[in-house]
Design an enzyme around this catalytic site. Structure first.
Site, PDB file in Angstrom:
ATOM      1  N   ASP A   7      -8.026   4.037   1.065  1.00  0.00           N
ATOM      2  CA  ASP A   7      -7.367   4.673   2.200  1.00  0.00           C
ATOM      3  C   ASP A   7      -8.306   4.784   3.400  1.00  0.00           C
ATOM      4  O   ASP A   7      -9.523   4.921   3.244  1.00  0.00           O
ATOM      5  CB  ASP A   7      -6.869   6.069   1.824  1.00  0.00           C
TER       6      ASP A   7
ATOM      7  N   LYS B 140      -4.570 -10.043   4.051  1.00  0.00           N
ATOM      8  CA  LYS B 140      -3.779 -10.311   5.257  1.00  0.00           C
ATOM      9  C   LYS B 140      -4.645 -10.938   6.348  1.00  0.00           C
ATOM     10  O   LYS B 140      -4.228 -11.882   7.032  1.00  0.00           O
ATOM     11  CB  LYS B 140      -3.132  -9.017   5.757  1.00  0.00           C
TER      12      LYS B 140
ATOM     13  N   TYR C  52      -6.318  -5.481  -0.228  1.00  0.00           N
ATOM     14  CA  TYR C  52      -5.003  -5.822   0.325  1.00  0.00           C
ATOM     15  C   TYR C  52      -5.107  -6.217   1.786  1.00  0.00           C
ATOM     16  O   TYR C  52      -4.612  -7.268   2.208  1.00  0.00           O
ATOM     17  CB  TYR C  52      -4.026  -4.656   0.182  1.00  0.00           C
TER      18      TYR C  52
ATOM     19  N   SER D 112      -0.253  -7.168   8.726  1.00  0.00           N
ATOM     20  CA  SER D 112      -0.404  -5.716   8.603  1.00  0.00           C
ATOM     21  C   SER D 112      -1.386  -5.183   9.628  1.00  0.00           C
ATOM     22  O   SER D 112      -2.430  -5.796   9.881  1.00  0.00           O
ATOM     23  CB  SER D 112      -0.892  -5.367   7.200  1.00  0.00           C
TER      24      SER D 112
END
Length: 327
Positions: free
Chosen positions: A283, A145, A141, A117
């Site tokens: 975010d 990765k 998250y 990602s």
């Protein structure tokens, strides 16, 4: 060529499987169906189960000894969920991936493409990144990765396995033939929320309007999922000739959330209203790629426009409602 695709009943994995079929590559699907759809594996060799199940991996390779490579798409991917459940995300995305690659090596499979990602990057002041940009993942998250990439690099350095990480930017759209698309009725990303707002005739909430971008909303590199899928086919075809361990997959153009909403309203016949709201947990402002490595090494570049991605997403939303129900 026969390829094992983990998470092959999910959004991206199933689209990669379709692109493989169209290119004459035979996909073998492994999916736990935690988020994937059984329908997305219909007509394909399919095993239901977990990537950490060593006996199942052994069975897959025993029954498909001609598997030449793996595309590892299986993962949990929702940023706010990772903030709420980091243990679950590290277990699913990191611990199980470690077990999985160990099972691959034991079965003599030495080629793997990892679905990574672009959320792991630290974007520059102009919000662009390339494969050499510093990493600074901002959510559990994204950190899963980054941890997986580092883990795989260590494993590759000490074993015969070779792993290519494809760092996705922001997938939109669906298989243009409408075989598969987003499996969720209520996806959490911006375009999914716009479609939801359009269907429900309610305002679309822009979550975060004070980012250091040209209009204050988050900026993303929205790449069509079919373009992502064809990049995997190119990577499989050229795998043995690739030296790079990382390749960005994006359009090279940044689009803010407000600009995405404007593009959405150019496509639909009934525009959505846009309202402002606070940012969601995890975010970030976002980034887009400035790299041409994918074109140089894979002969690949994104071909679909944002408007085409929006149209395919809307078309798939209708197909999903009639074919898969409202789940």
């Amino acid at each position: 060529m026969r390829v094992l695709i983990t998470g092959g009943a999910g959004y991206i994995g199933s689209t990669v499987a379709s692109a493989c079929l169209d290119a004459g590559i035979s996909p073998v699907i492994l999916d736990s169906l935690v988020t994937g759809r059984r329908e997305f594996a219909q007509g394909r060799v399919f095993y239901e189960g977990d990537i950490s199940d060593g006996a199942l991996i052994d069975k897959i390779f025993a029954e498909n000894p001609d598997i030449e490579a793996v595309v590892h798409c299986a993962a949990l991917i929702v940023v706010p969920d990772s903030v709420a459940d980091p243990i679950g995300y590290y277990r699913a995305n990191v611990a199980k991936s470690l077990e999985f690659v160990d099972h691959l090596i034991r079965n003599g499979c030495t080629r793997m493409i990892f679905s990574s990602s672009a959320s792991i990057y630290q974007a520059g002041e102009d919000h662009t990144v390339d494969e050499e940009s510093p990493l600074d993942p901002q959510s559990p998250y994204a950190r899963t990765k980054a941890v997986c990439e580092a883990m795989f690099a260590d494993i590759a350095a000490g074993s015969p396995v070779k792993i290519l990480s494809l760092r996705y930017f922001n997938p939109i759209g669906a298989d243009p033939q409408m075989r598969t698309g987003l499996q969720l009725r209520r996806p959490s990303h911006a375009l999914g929320k716009m479609i939801e707002a359009h269907e429900d005739r309610v305002p679309f909430r822009i979550t975060g309007t004070h980012y250091p971008t040209r209009d204050g909303t988050g900026i993303r590199d929205y790449v069509h999922v079919w373009d992502l899928a064809t990049a995997h086919v190119a990577a499989l075809r050229r795998f043995d000739d690739l030296d790079a361990g990382v390749i960005n997959l994006g359009t090279g153009a940044g689009t803010t959330v407000r600009e995405l909403a404007d593009a959405f309203n150019r496509v639909v016949d009934r525009p959505i209203e846009v309202v402002e709201a606070p940012p969601r947990p995890g975010d970030v402002a976002g980034a887009f790629t400035r790299s041409d490595r994918a074109e140089r090494l894979l002969g690949w570049r994104a071909r679909y426009s944002i408007e085409e991605g929006i149209r395919h997403s809307l078309e798939w939303a209708d197909v999903r409602g009639s074919r898969l129900g409202e789940s």
